[in-house]
Design a protein around this motif. Structure first.
Motif, PDB file in Angstrom:
ATOM      1  N   ALA A 305       0.846  -1.191   0.000  1.00  0.00           N
ATOM      2  CA  ALA A 305       0.000   0.000   0.000  1.00  0.00           C
ATOM      3  C   ALA A 305       0.880   1.239   0.000  1.00  0.00           C
ATOM      4  N   THR A 306       0.492   2.221  -0.795  1.00  0.00           N
ATOM      5  CA  THR A 306       1.194   3.501  -0.835  1.00  0.00           C
ATOM      6  C   THR A 306       0.561   4.450   0.181  1.00  0.00           C
ATOM      7  N   ALA A 344       6.008  12.674   3.890  1.00  0.00           N
ATOM      8  CA  ALA A 344       6.602  11.955   2.755  1.00  0.00           C
ATOM      9  C   ALA A 344       5.704  10.817   2.287  1.00  0.00           C
ATOM     10  N   ARG A 345       5.860  10.484   1.036  1.00  0.00           N
ATOM     11  CA  ARG A 345       5.147   9.351   0.445  1.00  0.00           C
ATOM     12  C   ARG A 345       5.994   8.101   0.640  1.00  0.00           C
ATOM     13  N   THR A 346       5.382   7.020   1.077  1.00  0.00           N
ATOM     14  CA  THR A 346       6.130   5.787   1.300  1.00  0.00           C
ATOM     15  C   THR A 346       5.259   4.589   0.950  1.00  0.00           C
ATOM     16  N   VAL A 347       5.876   3.426   0.886  1.00  0.00           N
ATOM     17  CA  VAL A 347       5.167   2.192   0.578  1.00  0.00           C
ATOM     18  C   VAL A 347       5.398   1.207   1.717  1.00  0.00           C
ATOM     19  N   ILE A 348       4.321   0.577   2.180  1.00  0.00           N
ATOM     20  CA  ILE A 348       4.472  -0.537   3.114  1.00  0.00           C
ATOM     21  C   ILE A 348       4.199  -1.822   2.342  1.00  0.00           C
ATOM     22  N   TRP A 376      -1.996   7.936   5.353  1.00  0.00           N
ATOM     23  CA  TRP A 376      -3.247   7.614   4.674  1.00  0.00           C
ATOM     24  C   TRP A 376      -2.968   6.732   3.461  1.00  0.00           C
ATOM     25  N   ILE A 377      -3.761   5.713   3.283  1.00  0.00           N
ATOM     26  CA  ILE A 377      -3.589   4.805   2.146  1.00  0.00           C
ATOM     27  C   ILE A 377      -4.138   5.482   0.885  1.00  0.00           C
TER      28      ILE A 377
END
Length: 384
Positions: A305-306, A344-348, A376-377
């Motif tokens: 998920a971003t 920041a934008r990140t990915v889990i 937030w997804i």
């Protein structure tokens, strides 16, 4: 045993409120919703010997109109908070924040549903009208800390205060507080995080509080009877526009829906598309096309998920990380791809496919009991 005796027996103000000076020289502002939890926090603060000021934010009063009990913003709750303050002999102020709450929480809630996302308004409320405004008021009043009735723990770590899950996992509210900043956490206190709910109610009875047996709020405060779609449709009538229910794999039109706002990712009931060879679930919502897309359960599996608008509390640990994508879900192992915090934008990336992950929800990151942060997804990556 009285509250004063409880304090003497171990629920000390030094432990509960971590005051920077002697209690009788301190001032504590308590956020009072009118519920039993925040009322007990006020009672504990008053019993400590500190000067206590209770503040209630009037946010969105559906309680008076619907006769509904247990909503944190209802008129009955404001009266309960005032009665508790009178009982304890503390100052109490009610501040009208309906306009800010409507703009920052309710309007955004409606817009998110209209866009086919699944919002979490309680987090937005904590990020905006509650903490931001309460912090400003508490500091203006010269308070040494701001105390709330949330079931989370504030613990001191090597780098400063940390946010931890409540001792009672059934009461834990850490999911809703991941956006707490380091500066806020330095000033916040959560006296109930180490207590079971049964003990909190006992303390309320000992203090003679009128709301000792008051039921817990179960729904979003401004949504009567849990009917989210009714509220959204009233504010955004276009959300009731009918459209097609489409099979996500074949593109076949299986039926007609009654408006995007009535559906969420993972939903199975209420689709009214019987006669299919296997159970179908909502696997996606296309608000622009007014389409509800359905598919088998395997289509709900998500591998990553971003996250956007991310927040980090304290340093990022090297310990294994886990994430919750719903408040009642168990944390599951994840790895991070990209920075966390400062928006920041990140990915889990999930160690195993995760189900029920939808844009608009929050993903909260944990390192053991500690809340590391979250975001937030914005988008998901299918594992199917």
């Amino acid at each position: 045993m009285t509250i004063a005796a409880n304090l003497a027996a171990g629920l000390s103000p030094e432990t509960l409120f971590d005051l920077p000076k002697l209690a009788d020289e301190s001032r504590i502002v308590v956020a009072m919703s009118g519920g039993v939890d925040s009322s007990v926090v006020a009672a504990l603060a008053a019993a400590s010997g500190a000067e206590v000021i209770g503040i209630t934010l009037q946010l969105y009063d559906y309680g008076t109109a619907t006769g509904r009990k247990g909503a944190c913003c209802a008129g009955d709750d404001i009266r309960d908070a005032r009665a508790v303050a009178d009982r304890l002999g503390i100052a109490h102020y009610v501040l009208d924040h309906e306009s800010a709450f409507r703009e920052e929480v309710v309007e955004q809630f409606a817009d998110e549903y209209l866009a086919g996302r699944t919002p979490v308004p309680c987090i937005r409320c904590n990020m905006g009208p509650k903490f931001t405004d309460l912090f400003r008021m508490a500091r203006e009043l010269g308070a040494d800390c701001l105390a709330t009735g949330h079931y989370v723990r504030r613990a001191m770590g090597a780098a400063g205060p940390e946010l931890h899950r409540a001792l009672d996992p059934a009461r834990d509210q850490s999911y809703f507080l991941y956006a707490t900043t380091d500066d806020q956490l330095d000033y916040l206190r959560f006296p109930l995080g180490g207590l079971p709910k049964s003990q909190v109610r006992e303390l309320a009875e000992q203090a003679g509080l009128r709301n000792a047996a008051k039921p817990d709020s179960q729904d979003i405060c401004f949504v009567p009877d849990g009917d989210y779609a009714k509220i959204v449709k009233k504010m955004r009538p276009e959300g009731g526009q009918p459209g097609k229910i489409v099979h996500s794999s074949t593109g076949e039109v299986l039926g007609e829906h009654k408006g995007i706002i009535h559906y969420t990712v993972g939903q199975r009931r209420g689709l009214e598309i019987g006669g299919q060879p296997e159970p179908l679930y909502v696997v996606g919502l296309d608000a622009d096309a007014a389409e509800v897309r359905v598919g088998p359960k395997r289509k709900l599996a998500v591998s990553a998920a971003t996250l956007i608008e991310t927040n980090r509390i304290g340093p990022l640990p090297v310990a294994p990380l886990a994430a919750k994508v719903r408040s009642l879900a168990k944390p599951v192992p994840v790895t991070l791809e990209g920075p966390l915090g400062d928006g920041a934008r990140t990915v889990i990336r999930f160690a195993e496919p995760e189900y029920g992950v939808a844009p608009g929800q929050a993903a909260v990151i944990y390192a053991g009991e500690r809340v590391v942060g979250g975001g937030w997804i914005a988008d998901t990556e299918s594992a199917a």
